[in-house]
Structure formats: structure tokens, C-alpha cells
Design an enzyme around this catalytic site. Sequence first.
Site, mmCIF file in Angstrom:
data_model
loop_
_atom_site.group_PDB
_atom_site.id
_atom_site.type_symbol
_atom_site.label_atom_id
_atom_site.label_comp_id
_atom_site.label_asym_id
_atom_site.label_seq_id
_atom_site.Cartn_x
_atom_site.Cartn_y
_atom_site.Cartn_z
ATOM 1 N N HIS A 352 2.101 4.455 -2.089
ATOM 2 C CA HIS A 352 0.672 4.172 -2.180
ATOM 3 C C HIS A 352 -0.073 4.924 -1.083
ATOM 4 C CE1 HIS A 352 -0.105 1.239 1.134
ATOM 5 N NE2 HIS A 352 1.125 0.824 0.921
ATOM 6 N N ASP A 364 1.593 2.218 7.294
ATOM 7 C CA ASP A 364 1.381 1.569 5.994
ATOM 8 C C ASP A 364 0.135 2.137 5.323
ATOM 9 O OD1 ASP A 364 1.382 -0.129 3.830
ATOM 10 O OD2 ASP A 364 0.687 -1.869 4.946
ATOM 11 N N GLU A 396 -3.016 -0.078 -3.956
ATOM 12 C CA GLU A 396 -1.873 -0.961 -3.752
ATOM 13 C C GLU A 396 -2.270 -2.141 -2.886
ATOM 14 O OE1 GLU A 396 1.847 -2.386 -1.589
ATOM 15 O OE2 GLU A 396 -0.085 -1.701 -0.862
ATOM 16 N N GLU A 397 -3.110 -1.857 -1.892
ATOM 17 C CA GLU A 397 -3.504 -2.913 -0.952
ATOM 18 C C GLU A 397 -4.447 -3.941 -1.573
ATOM 19 O OE1 GLU A 397 -1.991 -3.449 1.596
ATOM 20 O OE2 GLU A 397 -1.391 -1.647 2.673
ATOM 21 N N ASP A 425 7.443 2.894 1.077
ATOM 22 C CA ASP A 425 6.323 2.164 1.670
ATOM 23 C C ASP A 425 6.758 1.662 3.047
ATOM 24 O OD1 ASP A 425 4.089 0.639 2.204
ATOM 25 O OD2 ASP A 425 4.194 -0.558 0.380
ATOM 26 N N HIS A 523 -1.413 -3.799 9.135
ATOM 27 C CA HIS A 523 -2.733 -4.114 8.591
ATOM 28 C C HIS A 523 -3.794 -4.301 9.674
ATOM 29 C CE1 HIS A 523 -1.561 -5.462 4.238
ATOM 30 N NE2 HIS A 523 -1.201 -4.216 4.525
#
Length: 564
Positions: A352, A364, A396-397, A425, A523
Site C-alpha cells: 500500500h 508504514d 489501505e489505511e 507492509d 501511525h
Amino acid sequence: MAEDGQKQAVKSSCTERGEKDPLLPSHATSATHNTMSWEWTTSNNNLPPIRPAPVRFREGSSKRLCCLVLTAVGLLLVAVVGVTLGVSLWIRSSTATESLPQAIKIGNLMEHLKELQAIALLHNNSRSVEKGYNASAEMVMTKLANAGYNVTTQPFSVFVYEDLAPNNAIFYASLASVNFQWKFLQGSEYAVLRYSGSTPGGQVINATLQPVSGGCSMDDFSGFLNGSVALLDYDEVFVNCSLFDMASNAKAANASAVVWGRGPSQAGIVPPTSRVYRITANSMYTVDIPMLGTTYEVRTTLLSLWKIATDKNVTLDVQLKTYTSVTSVYTYNVLATTNSGNDNAMIVVGSHLDSVSAGPGINDNGSGVSANLEMALQVATRTVRNKVRFAFWSAEELGLLGSYHYVMNLTPEEKNNTALNLNYDMMASPNFVRGVYNGSGAPDAISTQSRNIQSLFEKNFRDNKLQYEIWPFNGRSDYGSFILPDINIPAGSIATGADPVKTIDERTNFGGFANTIFDPCYHTVCDTIENINQAVFIEMATAAAYVLEQLMMKEDLAGFLMSS
């Protein structure tokens, strides 16, 4: 990598991410792939051996001078060899005899990451679908086109959720006959569910709380008081229906808001923050109603208060406020497919390309993108037996939306001709473990094939004497779309970890810090290039290249996948 619990958006068989118009350049269908080759020659067998004349030393300075000269020559040779070998490890090589894993260089991987970070800095430090995703896709497409690929895009629309007043929601409860108010704490006791609607004007509403048994059927709302807040059981979603179904029924029953409380099986767990939407092959739906999730303990308190209120013939009132937005964004997947290879045995290698809105997403999932992109650039000059499609997923997120859109729009023939998916990922977590996903967790119809893919990753790590551990398929990344029961495409994946906490045993096996999550910048704003563990990054990227090379060169790929 998507957060835990997001598999609700793409329901797998396993148990428990803009600009309105993307930049879509008209790339040339072919381009020259300029590469650099470095070669170090250590001998020439056609030359006669050199026999140096004997050297006689006198005592004193002449002997010392000669030793110094010989030492200097030796150091110079070591330096030349070292620099040459170092450059060959760092710079992309076009040596025809090089295997695909050997062709993967850490310098090239890091260069891709530097470009992704520069893009994030130009877009409010994020590469999310509503910020820097389009520029990230442009970068990837340009490199792929320059390598000779015919690059295509797959557009679709998504809804992007934003909490406009983070940590400023309100959720209080009070009995009409008691001059006391229970004030619940956001984060530890309740949370605003993602894709929640706003209370009118983002202001506080006052309403009666009314428990509802079930919620999956409109019959469950028989007798529901107009304008009340529905209290529902979060456990119900794991049994009979989705949060979307329950929210839709509550809205149809004229509820002013919905509150889900965890059930007894989830005592002591933080409040849910699940996404509440429904997706189909080409559409996405949300429910415009305020939605909260609470802990089991808060739900128990609310039910006890409601019983007291019922016994006293009074109401249990709540004060509730949410301030959110849901906007539609146009985005797209990026696809590049090899010209050579068997069309009936397609290997889809996916990563992603988007980040979360809160940070640049260099681990990420810049790390997965970089590995995938570098493999694509190296494969571009090779002839393969089985066709390879390099896919860079959007959204994707937001719940695996790009990969889900891809698999749901495959024709029956395309689905049958897709041999497998490889997913990458988070390949460079600072407090890493090397995780190999367990193919046994795939649906029965593709379990054997997925286990055989797994075995290749394991062989690579064993051959290189690298520790690894087996992880369950948990639906938190894009392989989850491929192993859906109605899709049934085998998959394999490796990763270095997101937010699980490293155990003492894992510290013993992999180093790092126990009782700390695998990626402390997961994140967040600090997921920058400084967050990359380069040592494990090259190990994981070469493992990915090894597995791809093995699979794309199999004469009988189907036979290998089905072998026992």
C-alpha cells in the site's frame, strides 16, 4: 498497515487508508532503463605469473622505507577493493548473472524512501489519500515507466473521515431524579467511532438513553422512543450483523445517536474505534448519525443506571457531542505488469502506497513500497516464466479499500488466472521481529498453496541463518482482500511488526527492547526515514526478492503451489 479491527471493512475468514483529481501522466509505453555496472577483476589467467626479484635489505632506514612503501601499497589495494565492493552493494547493478536478491541494494531502497519523505514534507507531512498520495503515485509511476513498464491506474472513490475536534467529544449520563452527573473519559472509557456523524452543529445533544436488544433487525427497535440514544451490544457485530447494519436500523428508528458497549468477553479492553461503513465492488456507504463505543465497564454502569431509572419511573438522560466530517475523495491504484510470462499464472506483488493522515508513513508503508518498486525495476530487464503484476494500493489505511476494489473488480477469468498474492507492509521496524504469515490461516480452499508460499520465506531465513517467527493471518494488511472466502487467491507475506509489544522471548531472539511495541512511531509524525532499521530492511527486501524469483521462474507454478 491498517489498525487492528479494520478487517470489519473487508471481512475475511480469519479471526480477529486528496486532491479531487489525481495526476495521471501520459507515460511513454517504453523507455530505456539506464543502469550502472561495476566489476572488479582480481586476476587474469592469460598472463604469466610475475616473479619479483629478490630484495636485500640493509639494516636501518632503507629497510624501514621499503616496509612503509609495501604497507602503503597494501592499504591502497584494500581501500580500492573496499570502495569498489561498497559501491556495488550500494548502487543498482545490471550484471546479467546477478540473482534478483543480489540486485536489491540498500542504497536504492533508501533513495526511494528519501523521495517519499520529501513528498510528505510538501503535503503537510503526510502521504494520505487526501494529502500526498497523488504525488507519491506520480513518483512511482514515473520510475516504472522509465524502466519500460506500461503503467495503468485503477480509479475509485472513497470517503475520508476526520475528527474535527479531537479529544473534545462529550459523553455524560444523569438520572432525572438525582442531582449527579456521570462524566465518562474520552479515550479510556469511550471513543468516537470512525465515520461517525456529527451532533447538529457539533453541539451537545440531550436525549434519553434506551437499551436495545440485538439491533440487527428493525423488529429489535419496536417501541423505541423517537429521538432517544440507542445503547447496543458491541459483541453482536461478531455474531449476527455489522456495525453498519445496526447503525442503519437505529437511524431508521429515529435514534439521535448510537452507543455500543463492549460485552463481557471484552472486559478490561479499551473502547472500540471501529470504522462504520459498507463497501461494495464500486461503492462505499456511511451512516450520518453520531456513534460512540464504550468499554464493558461503562456499558455495565449505563445498564445499572437504566435499571434504577426504570424502577423509579424516571429517565436516564445523556449529554453527547461529536464534531466530525466525512468527505468523498477520488483516488487510484497503480499497476505495472511484466511483458513476459505466463498469462495464466499471474503473481500480484502488492504494497500500500498511502500513509495515515497523521504522519509521512516511511516505515508504514514506504518500506514495503520501496522494496516492491525496487523489485519491479530489477525485474524489468529480465524474462520471467510467470507474469508478475506490481501493485501499489491506495486507501489501505482506510480499511484495505484499494486492494478490495481490485479483487472485487476482477473478472472470473482474471481471478482464475491470478496464481497468488505477495504482500509487503512494514519491512523496517526499529524494534523488529521477522514475521512470516501462517498460510494455515487462509481458507481451506487455498491453505495448501499459502503454506507453500510461506515455506519459501522460511527457507530464505533459514539459509541466511536469520531468526523468524510465524504470525497468524489477521486481516490487517492487503493480503486480507485476496484471501476472502469468495475470492480465494493464495497469499504470503512477511513483516517486521507494528503495534504489538515485543516479549522477553522475542528480545532474546531478535534483540531490541522488550515491553515496547515493534514500531514506536507507528501511525505517528515520527515515522520518518530516521525510523528505518536499515539492517533488517535489506534482509526483508532480499527475502521478498528471493521468493518472487523462485515463484516467477517456476515451470509449473500451479503444481508447486498444490504440492504437499
